[in-house]
Design an enzyme around this catalytic site. Structure first.
Site, PDB file in Angstrom:
ATOM      1  N   GLY A  40     -63.616 -18.717  85.939  1.00  0.00           N
ATOM      2  CA  GLY A  40     -63.062 -20.075  85.845  1.00  0.00           C
ATOM      3  C   GLY A  40     -61.661 -20.118  86.424  1.00  0.00           C
ATOM      4  O   GLY A  40     -60.839 -20.955  86.043  1.00  0.00           O
ATOM      5  N   SER A  42     -60.605 -21.005  89.282  1.00  0.00           N
ATOM      6  CA  SER A  42     -60.289 -21.948  90.351  1.00  0.00           C
ATOM      7  C   SER A  42     -59.740 -23.276  89.836  1.00  0.00           C
ATOM      8  O   SER A  42     -59.460 -24.170  90.624  1.00  0.00           O
ATOM      9  CB  SER A  42     -61.532 -22.205  91.210  1.00  0.00           C
ATOM     10  N   GLY A  44     -57.614 -25.460  86.280  1.00  0.00           N
ATOM     11  CA  GLY A  44     -57.091 -25.573  84.916  1.00  0.00           C
ATOM     12  C   GLY A  44     -56.419 -24.330  84.361  1.00  0.00           C
ATOM     13  O   GLY A  44     -55.589 -23.698  85.025  1.00  0.00           O
ATOM     14  N   SER A 173     -61.406 -19.299  73.620  1.00  0.00           N
ATOM     15  CA  SER A 173     -62.117 -20.168  72.683  1.00  0.00           C
ATOM     16  C   SER A 173     -61.422 -21.522  72.707  1.00  0.00           C
ATOM     17  O   SER A 173     -61.115 -22.050  73.780  1.00  0.00           O
ATOM     18  CB  SER A 173     -62.110 -19.522  71.299  1.00  0.00           C
ATOM     19  N   TYR A 187     -70.208 -28.325  71.380  1.00  0.00           N
ATOM     20  CA  TYR A 187     -69.140 -27.484  71.947  1.00  0.00           C
ATOM     21  C   TYR A 187     -68.623 -26.443  70.944  1.00  0.00           C
ATOM     22  O   TYR A 187     -68.539 -25.244  71.262  1.00  0.00           O
ATOM     23  CB  TYR A 187     -68.008 -28.404  72.396  1.00  0.00           C
ATOM     24  N   LYS A 191     -67.781 -21.988  70.841  1.00  0.00           N
ATOM     25  CA  LYS A 191     -66.445 -21.400  70.738  1.00  0.00           C
ATOM     26  C   LYS A 191     -66.303 -20.550  69.480  1.00  0.00           C
ATOM     27  O   LYS A 191     -65.581 -19.553  69.457  1.00  0.00           O
ATOM     28  CB  LYS A 191     -65.391 -22.508  70.787  1.00  0.00           C
TER      29      LYS A 191
HETATM   30  N1  LIG Z   1     -58.572 -28.160  78.643  1.00  0.00           N
HETATM   31  C1  LIG Z   1     -58.664 -28.118  77.331  1.00  0.00           C
HETATM   32  O1  LIG Z   1     -58.308 -29.083  76.620  1.00  0.00           O
HETATM   33  C2  LIG Z   1     -59.147 -26.882  76.658  1.00  0.00           C
HETATM   34  C3  LIG Z   1     -59.966 -25.973  77.307  1.00  0.00           C
HETATM   35  N2  LIG Z   1     -60.431 -24.872  76.631  1.00  0.00           N
HETATM   36  C4  LIG Z   1     -61.308 -23.923  77.314  1.00  0.00           C
HETATM   37  O2  LIG Z   1     -60.617 -23.313  78.383  1.00  0.00           O
HETATM   38  C5  LIG Z   1     -61.507 -23.010  79.444  1.00  0.00           C
HETATM   39  C6  LIG Z   1     -60.993 -23.645  80.727  1.00  0.00           C
HETATM   40  O3  LIG Z   1     -60.890 -25.028  80.553  1.00  0.00           O
HETATM   41  P1  LIG Z   1     -60.247 -25.991  81.644  1.00  0.00           P
HETATM   42  O4  LIG Z   1     -59.175 -25.281  82.344  1.00  0.00           O
HETATM   43  O5  LIG Z   1     -59.989 -27.272  80.968  1.00  0.00           O
HETATM   44  O6  LIG Z   1     -61.532 -26.189  82.599  1.00  0.00           O
HETATM   45  P2  LIG Z   1     -61.702 -26.740  84.086  1.00  0.00           P
HETATM   46  O7  LIG Z   1     -62.925 -27.607  84.041  1.00  0.00           O
HETATM   47  O8  LIG Z   1     -60.466 -27.326  84.628  1.00  0.00           O
HETATM   48  O9  LIG Z   1     -62.059 -25.412  84.882  1.00  0.00           O
HETATM   49  C7  LIG Z   1     -63.226 -24.723  84.602  1.00  0.00           C
HETATM   50  C8  LIG Z   1     -63.382 -23.547  85.528  1.00  0.00           C
HETATM   51  O10 LIG Z   1     -64.550 -22.810  85.198  1.00  0.00           O
HETATM   52  C9  LIG Z   1     -65.406 -22.726  86.344  1.00  0.00           C
HETATM   53  N3  LIG Z   1     -66.790 -22.735  85.859  1.00  0.00           N
HETATM   54  C10 LIG Z   1     -67.392 -23.672  85.111  1.00  0.00           C
HETATM   55  N4  LIG Z   1     -68.668 -23.343  84.876  1.00  0.00           N
HETATM   56  C11 LIG Z   1     -68.884 -22.162  85.494  1.00  0.00           C
HETATM   57  C12 LIG Z   1     -70.010 -21.311  85.638  1.00  0.00           C
HETATM   58  N5  LIG Z   1     -71.194 -21.610  85.098  1.00  0.00           N
HETATM   59  N6  LIG Z   1     -69.868 -20.161  86.342  1.00  0.00           N
HETATM   60  C13 LIG Z   1     -68.697 -19.845  86.910  1.00  0.00           C
HETATM   61  N7  LIG Z   1     -67.597 -20.616  86.811  1.00  0.00           N
HETATM   62  C14 LIG Z   1     -67.685 -21.757  86.116  1.00  0.00           C
HETATM   63  C15 LIG Z   1     -65.028 -23.933  87.183  1.00  0.00           C
HETATM   64  O11 LIG Z   1     -65.319 -23.803  88.557  1.00  0.00           O
HETATM   65  P3  LIG Z   1     -66.732 -24.279  89.183  1.00  0.00           P
HETATM   66  O12 LIG Z   1     -67.049 -25.608  88.592  1.00  0.00           O
HETATM   67  O13 LIG Z   1     -66.500 -24.313  90.652  1.00  0.00           O
HETATM   68  O14 LIG Z   1     -67.718 -23.236  88.800  1.00  0.00           O
HETATM   69  C16 LIG Z   1     -63.525 -23.935  86.980  1.00  0.00           C
HETATM   70  O15 LIG Z   1     -62.912 -22.955  87.772  1.00  0.00           O
HETATM   71  C17 LIG Z   1     -62.873 -23.524  78.990  1.00  0.00           C
HETATM   72  O16 LIG Z   1     -63.590 -22.461  78.433  1.00  0.00           O
HETATM   73  C18 LIG Z   1     -62.534 -24.547  77.933  1.00  0.00           C
HETATM   74  O17 LIG Z   1     -63.574 -24.697  77.001  1.00  0.00           O
HETATM   75  C19 LIG Z   1     -60.078 -24.620  75.340  1.00  0.00           C
HETATM   76  C20 LIG Z   1     -59.256 -25.482  74.674  1.00  0.00           C
HETATM   77  C21 LIG Z   1     -58.733 -26.675  75.280  1.00  0.00           C
HETATM   78  C1  LIG Z   2     -53.476 -26.624  58.609  1.00  0.00           C
HETATM   79  C2  LIG Z   2     -53.542 -26.892  60.033  1.00  0.00           C
HETATM   80  C3  LIG Z   2     -54.337 -28.054  60.444  1.00  0.00           C
HETATM   81  C4  LIG Z   2     -54.223 -28.294  61.902  1.00  0.00           C
HETATM   82  C5  LIG Z   2     -55.043 -29.404  62.397  1.00  0.00           C
HETATM   83  C6  LIG Z   2     -55.250 -29.314  63.837  1.00  0.00           C
HETATM   84  C7  LIG Z   2     -55.741 -30.545  64.494  1.00  0.00           C
HETATM   85  C8  LIG Z   2     -56.781 -30.269  65.481  1.00  0.00           C
HETATM   86  C9  LIG Z   2     -56.822 -31.226  66.603  1.00  0.00           C
HETATM   87  C10 LIG Z   2     -58.085 -31.059  67.382  1.00  0.00           C
HETATM   88  C11 LIG Z   2     -57.929 -30.555  68.723  1.00  0.00           C
HETATM   89  C12 LIG Z   2     -59.241 -30.300  69.389  1.00  0.00           C
HETATM   90  C13 LIG Z   2     -59.111 -29.234  70.395  1.00  0.00           C
HETATM   91  C14 LIG Z   2     -60.278 -29.124  71.304  1.00  0.00           C
HETATM   92  C15 LIG Z   2     -59.816 -28.763  72.672  1.00  0.00           C
HETATM   93  C16 LIG Z   2     -60.929 -28.438  73.568  1.00  0.00           C
HETATM   94  O1  LIG Z   2     -61.454 -27.369  73.494  1.00  0.00           O
HETATM   95  C17 LIG Z   2     -61.383 -29.429  74.585  1.00  0.00           C
HETATM   96  N1  LIG Z   2     -60.384 -30.326  74.957  1.00  0.00           N
HETATM   97  C18 LIG Z   2     -61.933 -28.719  75.795  1.00  0.00           C
HETATM   98  O2  LIG Z   2     -62.011 -29.521  76.922  1.00  0.00           O
END
Ligand SMILES: NC(=O)C1=CN([C@@H]2O[C@H](COP(=O)(O)OP(=O)(O)OC[C@H]3O[C@@H](n4cnc5c(N)ncnc54)[C@H](OP(=O)(O)O)[C@@H]3O)[C@@H](O)[C@H]2O)C=CC1
Ligand SMILES: CCCCCCCCCCCCCCCC(=O)[C@@H](N)CO
Length: 333
Positions: A40, A42, A44, A173, A187, A191
């Site tokens: 991943g 490429s 975020g 995660s 989802y 995780k």
């Molecule tokens: N952004 C958020 O709010 C949060 C994100 N996360 C986690 O962080 C990670 C990254 O998230 P984020 O940066 O937002 O994601 P993005 O969607 O911005 O980037 C995802 C990356 O993963 C690659 N990817 C997706 N599916 C596949 C696959 N099947 N095989 C190979 N590569 C793959 C994509 O490239 P391509 O599509 O070209 O394959 C891309 O490079 C994820 O696991 C997400 O669940 C966790 C908490 C919060």
């Molecule tokens: C005692 C402490 C209590 C704390 C409470 C915390 C509040 C939680 C807020 C929820 C945030 C959800 C995150 C999901 C992010 C994610 O994985 C996706 N955006 C992926 O794309």
């Protein structure tokens, strides 16, 4: 008098703990010259992790599906080079489909850039919606990408790491992997699964000097997050607004720092800190200070957590009442 004795004993106990602390704290990994694989990579968070490691002198393998995005990111990363030997290798593969294929491309990457010192499993995606509105293939696809997509690359690099008696594996995660929230029925389990995998694997590989990190980022400003937000239920939006949206660069910096140090838990911000303490359960500790904080704070944070849960429940209830009202006015019109 008795109280004084008890206090003295406690101080002695804590001092003793600190004396044995070198036994449980890993030696930091040296990034200059190291081979870091980022799935991943490429977009975020993954892209920012790759940039952070590259800035610290590492050789990078980026893994994702879309080739153009990979090449564009490679160019972007190369701007940050710190020496002229550094290489960014791109591999286009779906990490969730065919294990044989994933194993093969990682073998090739190791032939080119040397054995993998650190693997960051960042490929993943999210789908939100009410349980009954989500198609069965959402549950299946998310488990494949978010869970199996981390199992495959890890399984492919572990044997060499064990042979070399060194290495780091990071699982990205989410805070939604620490607690279940409205809209995340497909989802969250993927995780949570990473946490179970990480705990079991850490116990297996610790004697080989391999350290696992599980990162629990909050909402982070990335292309993936923008995509997710398009179809998020109102409840999920309102609940998520409890904590603010982070920048991917900041999240990546913390993940890389924790991975280098070999910390099992990697969190961001004060909510992240409370959640990590609260959900530490039987997870391994990597420093005495961490263990002590968990012992002291868990009860208090449970109280804070109950207030959060109460406010989330009331958001869900209010939205339900609002929906029913607007549905009944729709009918009478
Ligand atoms: N952004 C958020 O709010 C949060 C994100 N996360 C986690 O962080 C990670 C990254 O998230 P984020 O940066 O937002 O994601 P993005 O969607 O911005 O980037 C995802 C990356 O993963 C690659 N990817 C997706 N599916 C596949 C696959 N099947 N095989 C190979 N590569 C793959 C994509 O490239 P391509 O599509 O070209 O394959 C891309 O490079 C994820 O696991 C997400 O669940 C966790 C908490 C919060
Ligand atoms: C005692 C402490 C209590 C704390 C409470 C915390 C509040 C939680 C807020 C929820 C945030 C959800 C995150 C999901 C992010 C994610 O994985 C996706 N955006 C992926 O794309």
């Amino acid at each position: 008098m008795l109280l004084l004795l008890a206090a003295a004993l406690l101080v002695a106990f804590v001092l003793l703990l600190y004396m044995v602390s070198p036994l449980i704290s890993p030696k930091p990994l040296k990034l200059p010259g190291a081979h870091v694989v980022v799935t991943g990579g490429s977009s975020g968070i993954g892209k920012c992790v790759a940039i952070e490691c590259y800035k610290q002198g590492a050789f990078i393998t980026l893994i994702a599906r879309n080739e153009n995005k990979l090449l564009q990111t490679k160019k972007e990363i190369e701007k940050y080079s710190v020496n002229d030997k550094q290489v960014v290798l791109c591999i286009s593969v779906d990490v969730s489909k065919d294990y044989g294929h994933v194993e093969n491309v990682l073998k090739q990457a190791q032939e080119k850039l040397g054995p993998v010192d650190m693997l960051v499993n960042c490929a993943g995606t999210s789908i939100t919606g009410k349980f009954e509105d989500l198609e069965m293939n959402c549950f299946e696809n998310l488990m494949a990408i978010n869970y199996l997509g981390s199992v495959y690359p890890s399984h492919a690099v572990i044997p060499t790491m064990k042979e070399r008696r060194m290495g780091r594996i990071v699982f990205v995660s989410s805070q939604a992997g620490q607690l279940g929230l409205f809209g995340y029925t497909a989802y969250s389990p993927t995780k949570f699964a990473l946490r179970g995998l990480a705990e079991a694997l850490q116990m297996e590989v610790k004697p080989y000097n391999i350290y696992i990190t599980v990162a629990y980022p909050p909402d982070t400003d990335t292309p993936g997050f923008a995509e997710e937000s398009k179809t998020k239920p109102l409840e999920t939006k309102l609940i998520s607004e409890t904590s603010s949206v982070c920048q991917a660069e900041q999240v990546a910096r913390i993940i890389v720092k924790d991975a280098i140090q070999g910390n099992f838990n990697s969190y961001i911000g004060s909510d992240g800190y409370m959640l990590s303490i609260l959900t530490s359960g039987m997870s391994p500790v990597t420093s005495i200070t961490e263990g002590l904080q968990q012992m002291v704070c868990m009860g208090i944070f449970r109280i804070v957590g109950l207030f959060y849960l109460g406010s989330f429940d009331s958001i869900v209830r209010r939205c339900m009442i609002q929906r029913e009202k607007s549905e009944s006015t729709d009918k009478t019109e």
